[in-house]
Design a protein around this motif. Structure first.
Motif, short mmCIF file in Angstrom:
data_model
loop_
_atom_site.label_atom_id
_atom_site.label_comp_id
_atom_site.label_asym_id
_atom_site.label_seq_id
_atom_site.Cartn_x
_atom_site.Cartn_y
_atom_site.Cartn_z
N VAL A 1 15.46 3.83 -10.28
CA VAL A 1 14.86 5.18 -9.41
C VAL A 1 16.05 5.70 -8.84
O VAL A 1 16.44 4.36 -7.78
N ILE A 2 16.26 6.75 -9.00
CA ILE A 2 17.14 7.75 -8.15
C ILE A 2 16.50 8.56 -6.92
O ILE A 2 17.40 8.96 -6.18
N GLY A 3 15.92 8.63 -7.68
CA GLY A 3 14.92 9.83 -7.06
C GLY A 3 13.22 9.52 -7.37
O GLY A 3 12.73 8.89 -7.52
N HIS A 4 12.65 10.59 -5.77
CA HIS A 4 11.29 10.58 -5.86
C HIS A 4 10.65 11.42 -5.51
O HIS A 4 11.04 12.06 -4.06
N ALA A 5 9.64 11.78 -5.95
CA ALA A 5 8.64 13.41 -5.46
C ALA A 5 7.41 12.87 -5.38
O ALA A 5 7.06 12.55 -6.56
N MET A 6 6.63 13.40 -4.32
CA MET A 6 5.18 13.06 -4.54
C MET A 6 4.16 14.81 -4.01
O MET A 6 4.59 15.19 -3.37
N SER A 7 3.64 15.15 -4.13
CA SER A 7 2.71 16.24 -3.60
C SER A 7 1.06 15.32 -3.35
O SER A 7 0.25 14.82 -4.12
N HIS A 8 0.47 16.41 -2.92
CA HIS A 8 -0.85 16.62 -2.54
C HIS A 8 -1.23 17.93 -2.55
O HIS A 8 -1.50 18.42 -1.67
N LEU A 9 -3.04 17.35 -3.30
CA LEU A 9 -3.04 18.64 -3.01
C LEU A 9 -4.57 19.37 -2.54
O LEU A 9 -5.01 17.89 -2.09
N ALA A 10 -4.52 20.23 -1.49
CA ALA A 10 -5.68 20.09 -0.99
C ALA A 10 -6.21 21.70 -0.66
O ALA A 10 -5.13 22.46 -0.45
N ASP A 11 -7.10 21.78 0.25
CA ASP A 11 -7.49 23.39 0.48
C ASP A 11 -7.12 23.81 1.37
O ASP A 11 -7.55 22.91 2.23
N GLY A 12 -6.59 24.94 1.63
CA GLY A 12 -5.78 25.78 2.63
C GLY A 12 -6.18 27.01 3.02
O GLY A 12 -7.85 27.36 2.26
N SER A 13 -5.90 27.66 4.06
CA SER A 13 -6.32 28.87 4.03
C SER A 13 -6.14 29.99 2.86
O SER A 13 -7.18 30.67 3.09
N SER B 1 1.00 -1.31 -0.06
CA SER B 1 -0.63 0.21 -0.35
C SER B 1 1.02 1.25 -0.28
O SER B 1 0.22 2.34 -0.83
N LEU B 2 1.82 1.30 0.96
CA LEU B 2 2.87 2.07 0.53
C LEU B 2 3.89 2.63 -0.25
O LEU B 2 3.23 3.55 -1.28
N ILE B 3 3.90 1.96 -1.24
CA ILE B 3 4.21 1.85 -3.19
C ILE B 3 3.18 2.25 -3.62
O ILE B 3 3.67 3.37 -4.97
N ARG B 4 2.08 1.48 -3.55
CA ARG B 4 1.24 2.12 -4.47
C ARG B 4 0.99 4.22 -4.38
O ARG B 4 1.13 3.94 -5.50
N ALA B 5 0.64 3.80 -3.19
CA ALA B 5 0.80 5.24 -2.82
C ALA B 5 1.67 6.49 -3.01
O ALA B 5 1.51 7.78 -3.41
N MET B 6 2.74 5.75 -3.24
CA MET B 6 4.30 6.66 -3.35
C MET B 6 4.18 6.78 -5.53
O MET B 6 4.69 7.63 -6.21
N VAL B 7 3.03 6.21 -6.22
CA VAL B 7 2.93 6.01 -7.85
C VAL B 7 1.93 6.34 -7.97
O VAL B 7 1.30 7.15 -8.77
#
Length: 172
Positions: free
Chosen positions: A69-81, A46-52
């Protein structure tokens, strides 16, 4: 090691899971702790699936040297102030750290997030992760930095965070 030969591309759910698993399993305990805030044993499926995972709120990038793979980056968009915020996380293979690859992943990830409406960026960093904290201070001098125990919460305006970025976002 030459970062100019490194390809940065969007993760492919399903196709990249085995590559990402090998990447995570090859990271040192220090790097794992800096990224996940705990040392990991064998990463769960589940962690690996979340990472891709990629969808209308989540994005994931891989840095590849050849097929590895030598690097990984991820983002999650959410409503903020202040509008849509991109919460980001980045990790680079121990042997490739200190060469600018993490910064390259962050810049690419933030360009992609801004296209999707993000106006701010946030990230949590371990207090002892001096390399990343130094990068944040250089890249985002007006960032808000709040220390909470062993972690630091960072918030910055995305428009400022992207100043100096060149190029267009990768195809979404």
């Amino acid at each position: 090691m030459d970062v100019r030969v490194v390809e940065v591309r969007a993760a492919r759910p399903g196709d990249d899971e085995a590559r990402v698993r090998l990447f995570v399993e090859g990271l040192s305990q220090d790097t794992l702790t800096n990224r996940f805030f705990v040392g990991l044993g064998r990463p769960s499926a589940s962690l690996i699936r979340a990472m891709v995972a990629r969808d209308d709120r989540r994005d994931a990038l891989l840095a590849l040297h050849g097929d590895a793979v030598i690097g990984h980056a991820m983002s999650h968009l959410a409503d903020g102030s202040s509008g849509v915020e991109a919460e980001i996380a980045v990790v680079v293979d121990d042997r490739w750290q200190g060469l600018g690859l993490g910064s390259r992943l962050v810049r690419t990830l933030l360009r992609r997030a801004s296209v999707r409406g993000a106006v701010a960026v946030g990230m949590d960093v371990m207090t002892e992760n001096r390399r990343v904290l130094s990068m944040v201070r250089r890249a985002w001098p007006s960032a808000t930095i709040n220390t909470e125990g062993t972690s630091v919460e960072i918030k910055a305006d995305l428009a400022f965070a992207e100043q100096g970025s060149v190029g267009s976002p990768l195809t979404m």
